[in-house]
Design a protein around this motif. Structure first.
Motif, short mmCIF file in Angstrom:
data_model
loop_
_atom_site.label_atom_id
_atom_site.label_comp_id
_atom_site.label_asym_id
_atom_site.label_seq_id
_atom_site.Cartn_x
_atom_site.Cartn_y
_atom_site.Cartn_z
N SER A 287 -3.30 8.70 -6.33
CA SER A 287 -2.25 8.30 -5.13
C SER A 287 -2.03 7.00 -4.47
N LEU A 288 -1.98 5.94 -4.22
CA LEU A 288 -2.37 4.51 -4.46
C LEU A 288 -1.68 4.05 -5.38
N GLY A 289 -1.03 4.89 -6.63
CA GLY A 289 -0.45 4.03 -7.76
C GLY A 289 -1.33 3.68 -9.26
N ALA B 74 2.97 8.54 -6.71
CA ALA B 74 2.81 6.97 -5.89
C ALA B 74 3.96 6.35 -6.21
N LYS B 75 4.19 5.66 -7.36
CA LYS B 75 5.12 4.43 -7.70
C LYS B 75 6.55 4.88 -7.21
N PHE B 80 0.61 9.64 0.92
CA PHE B 80 -0.54 11.02 1.39
C PHE B 80 -1.96 10.32 2.10
N LEU B 99 -6.46 -2.29 -2.72
CA LEU B 99 -5.98 -1.57 -3.69
C LEU B 99 -4.77 -0.76 -3.29
N ALA B 100 -4.41 -0.71 -2.04
CA ALA B 100 -3.13 0.48 -0.96
C ALA B 100 -2.08 -0.40 -0.57
N GLU B 143 -7.75 6.16 6.76
CA GLU B 143 -7.16 6.91 5.80
C GLU B 143 -5.56 7.25 6.54
N THR B 146 -4.44 3.10 4.62
CA THR B 146 -4.26 2.69 3.05
C THR B 146 -2.40 3.59 3.23
N VAL B 147 -1.71 4.21 3.56
CA VAL B 147 -0.94 5.19 3.82
C VAL B 147 0.39 3.77 4.17
N ARG B 150 1.16 1.21 2.17
CA ARG B 150 2.14 1.09 1.13
C ARG B 150 3.76 1.24 1.02
#
Ligand SMILES: Nc1ncnc2c1ncn2[C@@H]1O[C@H](COP(=O)(O)OP(=O)(O)OP(=O)(O)O)[C@@H](O)[C@H]1O
Ligand SMILES: [Mg+2]
Lengths: 305, 239
Positions: A287-289, B74-75, B80, B99-100, B143, B146-147, B150
């Motif tokens: 979900s992070l790609g 995601a891309k 989420f 990573l996020a 959490e 991380t969103v 992005r």
């Protein structure tokens, strides 16, 4: 020392000859180079079967490197390394074995490491195993480690074996006196048809002695691993073993825990977990790609870090 | 920007999502609410691609994403925040934030700043593992971070307030207000909190897997309770 030697040493040991630390490099069954310091002496055993390393009482933060490299096919090296750590001495010892087997004969290294820690000694022992080469020859490592921890001494062992080794059988035994602390962390990754076995047998003999064993491993492809541990609580003591394995493909892990309380005040814990990568971890990273493969690689890298 | 057409999801003979139709506009800030077990998280998972619908279609900016993988969505710009944050062994907070973040080159300072934004202070947190040693509220904040990192077009938060203490709750509300004001993004927040419901443009009420209400932000709490057998005497819990 040629380029290949240096490259192989670098795989297991972060040292170079300009260091003012003590070191002993063994190549294809023979001594290659050695350096000793005021606090650390390294003496070859008379029968040529290995070395004795003496670290003086009260030594402050000695650094000792003892890498072994095998560059020839058909070498079956067996060596005894005895570590005698003086009272209240502090040391970090970096050992490791790198095998490059480019031919089709088998190559193996069997290190027998014996640690004698005097009262109050504090040692960190880091061991890395590495093997590569294009030949069909089998690369085998069978290290045996014996630990004798005196009163209030402490020993921290870090071992890493990431792929490359076809077969390994690692046996560790330990005896702990009053107040001694042993902590072992091992990281193992096997792939293809590799086999790795670890066997711990620790006697907590002394009052308030304690040991922590943490094993994290990944078994990929058709590889197999066996994890055995036996902790004997013979006194008021604390023992904790944690075996955590990730299996992928047809990987196989067999964990055989044994804890044995011989004393009413012994407190022993064993935790073992085997399973594939948790689906929710993959989902979170995707979900992070990240792709499935990238997510798996991140999870495994972190796990074995 | 997001459209769900006749989405159904059945498990064990239970219609968890029962013919959902929704059309969400760009830039809107929408709260999704409804009783426990009504299907809110499932709806979010269906949008992220974690669950696939048995029938129906999902369009995102006019692209049919019904059969796209999680990573593909995601891309495209969907993020989420899980109701139950996932724990890892060996992956640190700094690792997950890197990573996020879309550029993967997040500096420690930037990571520290985003943590501060969600109410976690102290540089030592960066190297801590994302495991059980963190409190539930801390995991929840990470959490959310991380969103936020992005910068997605569509952000879905599943009960972000759960486990966050009252004092920090104001900050959380501010975070959502900021997302709403500053970014050209769309936000879906699943929540049971009146104060989050109050700042939403629109409300979706899910009951028994169906959209019971979707519209302007009326006083939804009262309207939920008017249907309740206790006629609102239940402190909104049973509804
Ligand atoms: N894969 C599944 N298999 C079986 N039942 C499921 C599955 N996923 C969800 N459910 C069930 O569907 C219902 C809706 O679950 P969901 O998590 O979407 O509820 P929710 O509205 O988010 O509730 P809450 O407010 O408690 O978070 C629940 O009864 C749940 O047990
Ligand atoms: Mg939910």
């Amino acid at each position: 020392m040629n380029v290949v030697d240096q490259e192989l040493i670098a795989k297991v040991s972060p040292f170079n000859t300009s260091d003012s630390n003590a070191y002993n490099v063994r190549k294809d069954g023979k001594l290659l180079i050695r350096n000793i310091t005021e606090d650390v002496s390294i003496i070859s055993k008379e029968d040529g079967s290995g070395i004795d390393i003496y670290i003086k009482d009260n030594t402050k933060n000695a650094l000792v490197f003892i890498p072994v490299i095998i560059t020839k096919s058909g070498i079956n090296d067996k060596v005894y390394n005895d570590f005698h750590i003086g009272k209240n001495a502090k040391a970090t010892i970096m050992a490791g074995c790198a095998i490059r087997n480019n031919k089709n004969l088998d190559a193996s290294h069997n290190g027998i490491h014996r640690f004698y820690l005097d009262e109050g000694a504090k040692v960190k022992y880091v061991e890395k195993h590495y093997a590569d080469g294009h030949g069909q020859g089998h690369k085998t490592l069978d290290p045996i480690t014996e630990l004798y921890l005196g009163r209030n001494s402490s020993l921290e062992i870090d071992t890493v074996q990431i792929s490359g080794v076809d077969s390994s059988n690692r046996i560790t035994t330990g005896k702990l006196e009053d107040g001694a602390t042993l902590s072992i962390s091992e990281k193992i990754m096997t792939e293809k048809k590799q086999f790795a076995m670890t066997d711990f047998n620790i006697d907590l003999d002394g009052i308030d002695s304690s040991c922590h064993v943490v094993s994290r491993s990944v078994a990929k492809d058709d590889s197999k691993q066996v994890f055995k541990s036996n902790i004997n609580g013979n006194n008021k003591c604390y023992g904790h073993v944690e075996c955590d394995a990730i299996i992928q493909d047809n990987g196989h892990v067999h964990a055989i825990p044994e804890i044995n309380a011989e004393n009413i005040n012994a407190n022993l814990v064993h935790e073992a977990t085997i399973g594939k990568i948790a689906g929710e971890q993959l989902i979170k990273l995707m979900s992070l790609g990240l792709s499935l493969e990238e997510a798996e690689a991140q999870i495994i890298n972190g796990f074995l870090k | 920007m997001l459209e769900l057409i006749n989405v159904c999801f059945t498990r064990n003979n239970k219609k968890i999502l029962d013919n959902i139709n929704l059309k969400i506009d760009t830039n809107s800030f929408i709260a999704i609410t409804g009783p426990n077990g009504s299907g809110k998280s499932t709806l979010a998972k269906i949008i992220m691609g974690i669950e696939l619908p048995d029938s129906g279609k999902i369009l995102f900016n006019n692209i049919d994403i019904t059969n796209l993988s999680i990573a593909e969505r995601a891309k495209l710009g969907i993020s989420f925040a899980f109701q139950q944050p996932v724990k890892f062994k060996g992956i640190t907070i700094y690792d997950i934030l890197k990573l996020a973040s879309s550029n993967q080159k997040l500096t420690k300072l930037e990571a520290y700043q985003i943590l501060k934004e969600v109410g976690i202070c102290g540089e030592e947190y960066l190297n801590r593992e994302l495991n059980n040693s963190l409190s539930g509220g801390e995991l929840k904040r990470i959490e959310i971070a991380t969103v936020l990192l992005r910068n997605s077009k569509l952000n879905i938060f599943d009960e972000p307030e759960a486990g966050i203490d009252l004092w920090s709750f104001n900050n959380l509300i501010n975070i959502f207000k900021n997302i709403h004001n500053n970014l050209a993004s769309t936000t879906l927040i699943i929540t049971h909190q009146e104060r989050i419901l109050n700042i939403a443009d629109k409300i979706i009420l899910i009951k028994n897997g169906k959209v019971d209400y979707f519209g302007e932000n009326i006083n939804i709490v009262d309207s939920i309770c008017s249907n309740c057998p206790t006629k609102g005497g239940c402190n909104h819990e049973c509804c």
